[in-house]
Design a protein around this motif. Structure first.
Motif, short mmCIF file in Angstrom:
data_model
loop_
_atom_site.label_atom_id
_atom_site.label_comp_id
_atom_site.label_asym_id
_atom_site.label_seq_id
_atom_site.Cartn_x
_atom_site.Cartn_y
_atom_site.Cartn_z
N PHE A 48 0.85 -1.20 0.00
CA PHE A 48 0.00 0.00 0.00
C PHE A 48 0.88 1.25 0.00
CE2 PHE A 48 -3.19 2.95 1.87
CZ PHE A 48 -4.22 2.74 0.97
N PRO A 49 1.49 1.55 -1.15
CA PRO A 49 2.43 2.67 -1.23
C PRO A 49 1.84 4.02 -0.77
CG PRO A 49 2.42 1.43 -3.28
CD PRO A 49 1.35 0.85 -2.43
N ASP A 50 0.55 4.24 -1.03
CA ASP A 50 -0.04 5.53 -0.64
C ASP A 50 0.00 5.77 0.86
OD1 ASP A 50 -0.61 6.09 -3.28
OD2 ASP A 50 -2.73 5.57 -3.14
N GLY A 51 0.08 4.70 1.65
CA GLY A 51 0.10 4.84 3.10
C GLY A 51 1.49 4.87 3.71
N ALA A 66 5.50 7.64 8.45
CA ALA A 66 4.13 7.20 8.74
C ALA A 66 3.83 6.00 7.85
CB ALA A 66 3.14 8.33 8.47
N ILE A 67 3.14 5.02 8.43
CA ILE A 67 2.79 3.79 7.71
C ILE A 67 1.32 3.48 8.00
CG2 ILE A 67 3.24 1.31 7.42
CD1 ILE A 67 5.70 2.87 6.75
N TYR A 94 -5.56 0.89 8.75
CA TYR A 94 -4.80 0.71 9.99
C TYR A 94 -3.61 1.67 9.98
CZ TYR A 94 -2.07 -1.47 13.67
OH TYR A 94 -1.35 -1.69 14.81
N ILE A 95 -3.56 2.56 10.94
CA ILE A 95 -2.40 3.44 11.08
C ILE A 95 -1.40 2.68 11.93
CG2 ILE A 95 -1.53 5.65 11.89
CD1 ILE A 95 -4.28 6.84 11.23
N HIS A 96 -0.45 2.08 11.26
CA HIS A 96 0.57 1.25 11.89
C HIS A 96 1.49 2.11 12.77
CE1 HIS A 96 3.46 -2.23 11.77
NE2 HIS A 96 4.33 -1.26 11.99
N ASP A 97 1.84 3.29 12.25
CA ASP A 97 2.74 4.15 13.01
C ASP A 97 2.82 5.53 12.39
OD1 ASP A 97 4.52 4.81 15.02
OD2 ASP A 97 6.17 3.59 14.26
N VAL A 98 2.90 6.52 13.22
CA VAL A 98 3.30 7.87 12.84
C VAL A 98 4.36 8.23 13.86
CG1 VAL A 98 2.64 10.29 12.54
CG2 VAL A 98 1.03 8.47 11.91
N ALA A 99 5.61 8.26 13.43
CA ALA A 99 6.73 8.43 14.36
C ALA A 99 7.55 9.66 13.98
CB ALA A 99 7.62 7.20 14.35
N VAL A 100 7.78 10.52 14.97
CA VAL A 100 8.60 11.71 14.78
C VAL A 100 9.81 11.57 15.69
CG1 VAL A 100 8.68 14.24 15.00
CG2 VAL A 100 6.57 13.11 14.23
N ALA A 101 11.00 11.84 15.13
CA ALA A 101 12.23 11.77 15.92
C ALA A 101 12.10 12.70 17.14
CB ALA A 101 13.43 12.18 15.07
N PRO A 102 12.60 12.25 18.29
CA PRO A 102 12.46 13.05 19.52
C PRO A 102 12.91 14.51 19.37
CG PRO A 102 13.35 10.89 20.04
CD PRO A 102 13.29 10.99 18.53
N GLU A 103 13.97 14.74 18.63
CA GLU A 103 14.48 16.11 18.50
C GLU A 103 13.59 17.01 17.64
OE1 GLU A 103 16.80 13.57 15.47
OE2 GLU A 103 15.95 13.31 17.47
N TRP A 104 12.62 16.44 16.94
CA TRP A 104 11.73 17.23 16.08
C TRP A 104 10.30 17.27 16.60
CZ3 TRP A 104 14.71 20.15 13.63
CH2 TRP A 104 15.89 19.69 13.05
N ARG A 105 10.02 16.70 17.75
CA ARG A 105 8.65 16.70 18.29
C ARG A 105 8.24 18.09 18.77
NH1 ARG A 105 9.38 11.08 21.54
NH2 ARG A 105 9.42 9.78 19.68
N GLY A 106 6.92 18.26 18.87
CA GLY A 106 6.37 19.51 19.36
C GLY A 106 6.32 20.62 18.33
N ARG A 107 6.49 20.29 17.07
CA ARG A 107 6.49 21.28 15.99
C ARG A 107 5.33 21.09 15.02
NH1 ARG A 107 12.25 23.13 15.20
NH2 ARG A 107 13.42 22.16 16.87
N GLU A 115 -3.37 13.83 8.49
CA GLU A 115 -4.46 14.27 7.61
C GLU A 115 -4.47 13.46 6.31
OE1 GLU A 115 -4.14 18.51 7.04
OE2 GLU A 115 -4.25 18.88 9.21
N ARG A 116 -3.30 13.21 5.74
CA ARG A 116 -3.24 12.41 4.51
C ARG A 116 -3.73 10.99 4.76
NH1 ARG A 116 2.46 13.59 1.48
NH2 ARG A 116 1.78 11.82 0.22
N LEU A 117 -3.33 10.40 5.88
CA LEU A 117 -3.77 9.04 6.19
C LEU A 117 -5.27 8.98 6.44
CD1 LEU A 117 -0.84 7.79 8.44
CD2 LEU A 117 -1.13 7.53 5.96
N LEU A 118 -5.80 9.97 7.15
CA LEU A 118 -7.24 9.97 7.40
C LEU A 118 -8.03 10.15 6.10
CD1 LEU A 118 -7.42 11.94 10.76
CD2 LEU A 118 -7.66 9.47 10.39
#
Length: 174
Positions: A48-51, A66-67, A94-107, A115-118
Motif C-alpha cells: 500500500f504505497p499511498d500509506g 508514517a505507515i 490501519y495506522i501502523h505508526d506515525v513516528a517523529v524523531a524526539p528532536e523534532w517533536r512539538g512542531r 491528515e493524509r492518512l485519514l
C-alpha cells in the motif's frame, strides 16, 4: 527544505524502497522495545504505497515516517509480521505508526501526515490504530476513541501492557 534548520511539515513525501533502512533506524530510536525488521516496512510499502510516507531531516536521515494500510477493522496485525498481502474485505485503514524523531517533536510535523492518512481512510469507513506509550490523548484529538473489547486483548499482546485499540469512524463514500 528546512526553515531555521528544522524540517517543514509540508514536505512529507511518499516513501521509496531506499528509505526503508532509515525508517528502521528511526523506528528503533522511537520504539526501542518494539523492533520491526526492515522486511516489515518493505512489505507495507509494496502492499500500500499511498500509506507509506517520510519526512526528511535537514542534513540527511529522516525526521519522521508514517505507515498505514487496509485491514479488517478489529484485526490488528501482530508487530514485526510480514503480511504478504492485504486482507480481503478490508473495512478500515490501519495506522501502523506515525513516528517523529524526539528532536523534532512539538512542531506539528505529524499533522499533515495524519491528515493524509485519514483521507485515505475515507473509502473504508474507519481508521484504526493501536496506541502505545500513553498516546491515547494525542489520538483522541484526531477523533479516535478507545474500543474496549475482550476479543482484542490477545490481539494486542505484542504491543505491550499499555496498548489501547482505537477507532475513528469516517464518512464512507458512496
Amino acid at each position: 527544505m528546512s526553515v531555521d534548520g528544522a524540517p517543514v511539515a509540508a514536505d512529507w513525501r511518499g516513501m521509496v524502497p531506499s528509505d526503508t533502512a532509515a525508517v528502521v533506524s528511526l523506528a528503533d530510536r522511537v520504539h526501542p522495545t518494539f523492533h520491526e525488521d526492515e522486511a516489515v516496512f518493505r512489505d507495507r510499502l509494496s502492499l500500500f504505497p499511498d500509506g507509506s510516507l517520510v519526512l526528511a531531516a535537514p542534513g540527511g536521515g529522516l525526521a519522521a515516517y508514517a505507515i498505514a494500510y487496509p485491514v479488517r477493522r478489529f484485526v490488528p496485525p501482530p508487530l514485526d509480521t510480514v503480511l504478504g498481502r492485504l486482507p480481503e474485505g478490508a473495512d478500515a485503514l490501519y495506522i501502523h505508526d506515525v513516528a517523529v524523531a524526539p528532536e523534532w517533536r512539538g512542531r506539528g510535523l505529524a499533522e499533515p501526515a495524519i491528515e493524509r492518512l485519514l483521507a485515505l481512510a475515507e473509502p473504508f469507513g474507519a481508521a484504526v490504530l493501536v496506541s502505545v506509550y500513553g498516546t491515547p490523548p494525542f489520538w483522541a484529538r484526531h477523533g479516535f476513541r478507545p474500543v474496549e473489547d475482550e476479543a482484542l486483548t490477545s490481539k494486542l499482546a505484542s504491543y505491550g501492557e499499555d496498548a489501547v485499540f482505537m477507532l475513528r469512524e469516517t464518512m464512507k463514500e458512496g
